[in-house]
Design a protein around this motif. Structure first.
Motif, PDB file in Angstrom:
ATOM      1  N   SER A 234       0.832  -1.203   0.000  1.00 23.89           N
ATOM      2  CA  SER A 234       0.000   0.000   0.000  1.00 23.89           C
ATOM      3  C   SER A 234       0.868   1.254   0.000  1.00 23.89           C
ATOM      4  O   SER A 234       0.588   2.224  -0.710  1.00 23.89           O
ATOM      5  N   TRP A 235       1.944   1.235   0.778  1.00 21.52           N
ATOM      6  CA  TRP A 235       2.876   2.374   0.845  1.00 21.52           C
ATOM      7  C   TRP A 235       3.533   2.603  -0.512  1.00 21.52           C
ATOM      8  O   TRP A 235       3.683   3.743  -0.959  1.00 21.52           O
ATOM      9  N   LEU A 236       3.919   1.529  -1.174  1.00 20.56           N
ATOM     10  CA  LEU A 236       4.551   1.643  -2.486  1.00 20.56           C
ATOM     11  C   LEU A 236       3.582   2.230  -3.517  1.00 20.56           C
ATOM     12  O   LEU A 236       3.970   3.035  -4.364  1.00 20.56           O
ATOM     13  N   GLU A 237       2.325   1.825  -3.445  1.00 19.97           N
ATOM     14  CA  GLU A 237       1.326   2.345  -4.384  1.00 19.97           C
ATOM     15  C   GLU A 237       1.074   3.837  -4.177  1.00 19.97           C
ATOM     16  O   GLU A 237       0.754   4.547  -5.124  1.00 19.97           O
ATOM     17  N   LYS A 238       1.228   4.297  -2.942  1.00 23.61           N
ATOM     18  CA  LYS A 238       0.945   5.699  -2.626  1.00 23.61           C
ATOM     19  C   LYS A 238       2.159   6.600  -2.834  1.00 23.61           C
ATOM     20  O   LYS A 238       2.052   7.806  -2.651  1.00 23.61           O
ATOM     21  N   HIS A 239       3.290   6.019  -3.191  1.00 20.04           N
ATOM     22  CA  HIS A 239       4.513   6.820  -3.368  1.00 20.04           C
ATOM     23  C   HIS A 239       5.090   6.641  -4.756  1.00 20.04           C
ATOM     24  O   HIS A 239       6.213   6.138  -4.918  1.00 20.04           O
TER      25      HIS A 239
END
Length: 242
Positions: A234-239
């Motif tokens: 999720s963090w990777l998708e948001k960055h």
């Protein structure tokens, strides 16, 4: 702490093993009292027989037998490689969309105080098939690169050699994120700084398909991703990089 049971009958129990938990106590971790076998013994009130193993840091599908003869029959399936295992991993860089890593693996010398090296003549065939599910580019510099690239891959190993997936992806220069043994220290360090100090080996045993030793029916059992791996994706998708 109770384990998440994915399947249970009179012969078998399948759990979603959390990362950081041993399958069973070993001489290599004599100080550790906690393990899947011991937890299940208490949770089910009966003895369980381990059939296969997952690395301590790996999460996901793990099957145990509740009877000795069932354990023997299941063990034969794993030895004959008639089971179907699917893993998910987060790796460095951008592997090709579909690929096969055919690279024999030798035993490694693990003598204390010596550099690790392959023991000649101990090589065994090892084949891993993979496909890339997602690619991520993060606007964070790492080593000599201005941006960090990571990928989510699905892997189907034909065998179950020790550290097969980890060693195979290191061999093709896409080591697993969080792997302190075969991984990239630069990527691991950056992710600990920018995401979490608790970064672990990003490897999950997603599903296992095998024949029930008693009923002869085919069982296909899937384990949801552990929360830390879900959070990282999720963090990777948001960055994104842009």
């Amino acid at each position: 702490m109770t384990l998440d049971i994915l399947y249970l009958d009179d012969d078998l129990v399948v759990v979603n093993k959390p990362s950081g938990l041993l399958v069973h106590r070993t001489d290599l971790a004599k100080h550790e009292q906690d393990a899947v076998v011991q937890r299940l013994n208490e949770q089910l009130g009966k003895w369980v027989y381990p059939i296969h193993r997952l690395d301590r840091a790996t999460s996901g599908v793990l099957v145990m037998a509740l009877k000795e003869d069932v354990a023997g029959a299941l063990g034969e399936q794993f030895m004959a490689r008639t089971t179907d295992k699917v893993y998910q991993a987060i790796v460095r860089g951008y592997p090709q969309e579909l690929g096969t890593i055919d690279y024999p693996l030798a035993k490694l010398n693990e003598e204390k105080g010596r550099s690790r090296f392959k023991i000649e003549g101990t090589e065994k065939p090892a084949v891993s098939h993979f496909k890339t599910l997602e690619r991520y580019e993060i606007n964070i510099p790492v080593s000599r690169y201005p941006k960090m690239r990571l990928s989510l891959v699905e892997v189907k190993p034909e065998q179950g050699r020790t550290h097969q997936i980890r060693r195979h992806f290191k061999h093709v220069f896409h080591p697993l994120l969080g792997d302190t043994r075969y991984g990239c220290r630069h990527h691991n360090q950056v992710m600990r700084q920018h995401w979490s100090e608790d970064l672990r080996l990003m490897l999950h045993a997603k599903s296992l398909t095998f024949k029930h030793p008693t009923t002869q029916s085919t069982l296909s059992i899937e384990a949801p991703l552990e929360q830390d791996m879900k959070s990282l994706l999720s963090w990777l998708e948001k960055h994104p990089s842009n």
